[in-house]
Write an enzyme that holds these catalytic residues in place. Sequence first.
Site, short mmCIF file in Angstrom:
data_model
loop_
_atom_site.label_atom_id
_atom_site.label_comp_id
_atom_site.label_asym_id
_atom_site.label_seq_id
_atom_site.Cartn_x
_atom_site.Cartn_y
_atom_site.Cartn_z
N GLU A 141 -25.42 38.06 -11.97
CA GLU A 141 -26.34 37.37 -13.21
C GLU A 141 -27.71 37.44 -12.58
OE1 GLU A 141 -26.76 33.40 -15.73
OE2 GLU A 141 -24.74 33.79 -14.54
N GLU A 159 -34.84 30.62 -17.06
CA GLU A 159 -34.32 29.39 -17.56
C GLU A 159 -35.40 28.46 -17.48
OE1 GLU A 159 -29.85 29.23 -15.97
OE2 GLU A 159 -31.15 29.57 -14.10
#
Length: 136
Positions: free
Chosen positions: A13, A18
């Site tokens: 990932e 974020e």
Amino acid sequence: CDANKVCGQWCPELDIMEANTGAFQATPHSCAASETSKYYWCDRDGKGTNTKDIARSSYGPGRENTIDTSAPFEVHTRFEGTPSSNGSAPTLTRMETTLRQRGNQLVLSSPAPPDYLAKMASAMDEGMALRITYWG
């Protein structure tokens, strides 16, 4: 799938962004190599950089911050390396995210060592899917 075994399957990932108004993080998550197409372990924490680790006034609402999250700003992510070619393995040597706003910039460089990023290079070269999600 992701590095936290969402839907019961592990896979590499790469979190490009974020973020919320108080923090921004960019994180690669590599997985252990496998003899099959399935992964059996991934680094859930990853090797990222968070604005909270830089300086208190680096990112957040208010003009006193380098990046004022109450106003628009730009996000640029750069990957350094080479794709596979004529049987050579792909490389990923650096991941760097730069936030820019009103002449200010904040650079987040992944602290991941070369061998860690090398594991990410293969997954990216094989065609890692881009998924954009909003966690509200």
